[in-house]
Design a protein around this motif. Structure first.
Motif: not given
Length: 605
Positions: A295-318
């Motif tokens: 069965m698929q690594d249980p971390c793959l799907a939740p890791k792919a869907r970024k949290s609100a904090a991770e998305l805010d971080g991505a916007r700041a990094a970009h």
């Protein structure tokens, strides 16, 4: 931190190393051996000590494998790397177009009377071997496990990496490790599984909110782990990597050599991702009589869907990265102008790489580049994953296209951007092709699609303008991107083979291209995040998704055949450039601010 331009493996080293490998094959009684570009973690990036394919063949690309027989050797590479492989490898290695040429078919042709082919079970997955075994059924060709046959031959092989681990701030991750482990354990419980074996460092680092320094460009700790159904994690790694770091309760650090005994002590069913875990893991569990739950690594799907904090971080990094890119592009335009005015002026691909990294370093936040910068001018741009060396370094000339694919690793996000820039006026063909590539990128950027649509459904949108002209490119249109993790992250992709439905929070690249061997290469790339969409007026009230463009940098307007764009395409580009100018102008130097005004002007004033 600056990218190294030291000499790579030389083509002339390949034949004597291949001869030594063949002697070892004869001594072990096998007719061939598979040498992958992989380590036991099966990731895209490997440590110098695991660059076995490059040591043997000279090929330094990030994907491929060699099958060495006593009389011939095939190097299997995909469309991104065939030009590069021919340049880096001796004639002793036949370049096999992969995946068009399946390794099983190649072996059937090369070994019509049967053969025994060895492989290291720590360097291949169960899924990979299942496909190969099915393809060889009835051929008389057998696969057999062997100890690694490259390592004993490799004099001066580098030591395994021992980078220090660090705790990743929960404020940037958005979720604590305890909660992530609880959620992952719940997924095991719901499937009646007692444990999951984790072999991918980025999954382990995401789950435990850790980062590391074991691999260049990829901030991970090379480790293995077992997640138990009660949320405990046994972490197997060299203890010195964690000196001075206190791990959270429920995370038990154990020596790397304790991994195999720990597997034998488990009770099943044990989840194993057979697409990513080495077959040796399955072998050990099977020998111990422990039930395996593929069965698929249980971390793959939740890791792919970024949290609100991770998305805010991505916007700041970009935003930060976009300002650095603007400073670089302004400088490059100045260099191009000097070339036009003075033919004696010299600027090279290495100059470009170094100046771009200096611009990123000047932000004060760069931790590393996210991959070795691709800076291909003229014909070098047609090598999809070209990496400049001192030997290949080319000076720019008026009329060149300059393809620059690069990115940064910042604590709050990972970036990846490609721009193709005109070095003075270019020919009509280059502009026509550039315009079609741009139209493909815009089509994906504007896409609105119902929930359940996968990357394989959208890939054709980016290719269609090229297809109309009988053109195409030999790579996927987009890959997933991590949050201060791998710049190439699964399972999400924009590729004709991807069946993974896209969901909110996933970050992907949008990067169509076109390459004419020996002449030029074109690629444009923005990163996008999947978000909830809104149906247009009169549209059905379905559950719609769309893309938010994260990347902020001008696209070279001088290369666009404006009359070929539709009104909607022009409107999108003008709106994008207006956003770029508004966002970046407060962050750049006065000279670059003036340049942005010009570079981001509307297509038709």
């Amino acid at each position: 931190m600056l990218q190294s331009f030291s000499a790579q493996s030389r083509p002339q080293d390949g034949p004597p190393r291949l001869a030594a490998l063949r002697d070892s094959m004869a001594a072990r009684g096998v007719d061939g051996v598979i040498v992958p570009r992989a380590d036991l973690h099966q990731g895209e990036y490997v440590a110098p000590c695991d660059e076995r394919l490059a040591w043997l063949t000279g090929f330094t690309g990030s994907a491929g494998f060699c099958i060495a027989l006593h009389e011939r050797a095939g190097l299997f590479v995909d469309g991104r790397y065939r030009v590069q492989a021919r340049a880096q490898c001796a004639e002793a290695f036949d370049i096999a177009p992969w995946p068009e040429t399946r390794p099983a078919d190649w072996l059937r042709m090369a070994c019509p009377n049967g053969a025994v082919i060895g492989f290291d079970p720590w360097l291949h997955t169960r899924d990979e071997l299942d496909v190969l075994e099915r393809g060889l059924a009835g051929s008389g060709i057998a696969l057999t496990r062997t100890p690694n046959m490259i390592d004993p031959l490799w004099q001066g092989r580098p030591a395994p990496p021992m980078g220090s681990a660090m705790a990743y701030p929960e404020a940037l991750a958005g979720t604590g490790s305890a909660q992530k482990r609880t959620d992952a354990a719940l997924a095991l419980d719901q499937n009646d599984q007692t444990a999951a074996v984790l072999t991918q460092p980025d999954s382990i680092c995401w789950l435990l909110n850790l980062r590391g320094a074991d691999l260049p460009r990829l901030p991970v700790v090379q480790a293995l782990a077992v997640l138990h159904v009660d949320g405990r994690v046994d972490l197997f790694a060299h203890g010195a990597k964690f000196d001075g770091l206190t791990l959270e309760a429920g995370i038990n650090l154990r020596p790397a050599e304790a991994f195999e005994p720990a597997l034998r002590s488990l009770s099943g069913p044990v989840r194993v991702d057979t697409a990513t875990a080495p077959v040796a893991v399955c072998d050990i569990l099977a020998e111990a009589g422990i039930e395996i739950a593929p069965m698929q690594d249980p971390c793959l799907a939740p890791k792919a869907r970024k949290s609100a904090a991770e998305l805010d971080g991505a916007r700041a990094a970009h935003l930060r990265d976009g300002a650095a890119m603007a400073e670089f592009l302004c400088w490059l335009d100045g260099q191009a102008q000097k070339l036009l005015e003075d033919p004696a002026h010299v600027v090279t691909e290495i100059d470009i790489v170094r100046h771009l990294e200096a611009c990123r370093t000047a932000t004060g936040a760069l931790r590393d580049i996210s991959f070795d910068t691709i800076a291909g001018s003229g014909p070098n741009g047609a090598i999809v994953h070209y990496r400049v060396t001192e030997d290949s370094n080319r000076r720019l000339w008026p009329g060149d296209l300059m393809l620059v694919d690069s990115g940064g690793q910042y604590l709050d996000g990972t970036t990846d951007i490609t721009r193709t820039i005109a070095i003075g006026p270019v020919a009509q063909l280059e502009s026509a092709c550039f315009t079609r590539v741009l139209q493909g990128m815009i089509a994906l950027s504007r896409a609105r699609f119902p929930r359940g649509v996968a990357g394989g459904h959208l890939d054709a949108l980016a290719r269609y303008p090229l297809w109309l002209a009988g053109l195409d490119y030999d790579h996927g249109t987009g890959h997933g991107v991590g949050a201060y993790l791998s710049v190439h992250e699964g399972p999400q992709r924009l590729s004709r083979v991807s069946q993974v439905p896209l969901a909110e929070g996933m970050i992907l690249s949008n990067e169509p291209g076109y390459y004419r061997e020996g002449a030029f290469g074109i690629r444009l790339e923005n990163l996008v995040a999947v978000r909830q969409g809104v149906a247009p007026d009169g549209g059905e009230p379905r559950d719609w998704l769309e893309f938010e463009t994260l990347t902020l940098a001008p696209i070279d307007r001088r290369l666009i055949v404006v009359d070929e764009l539709t009104e909607g395409e022009r409107d999108w580009l003008d709106a994008y450039h207006a956003r770029v100018r508004m966002s970046l102008s407060p962050l750049v130097s006065p000279v670059t601010r003036d340049w942005l005004d010009m570079a981001c002007a509307p297509l038709r004033v």
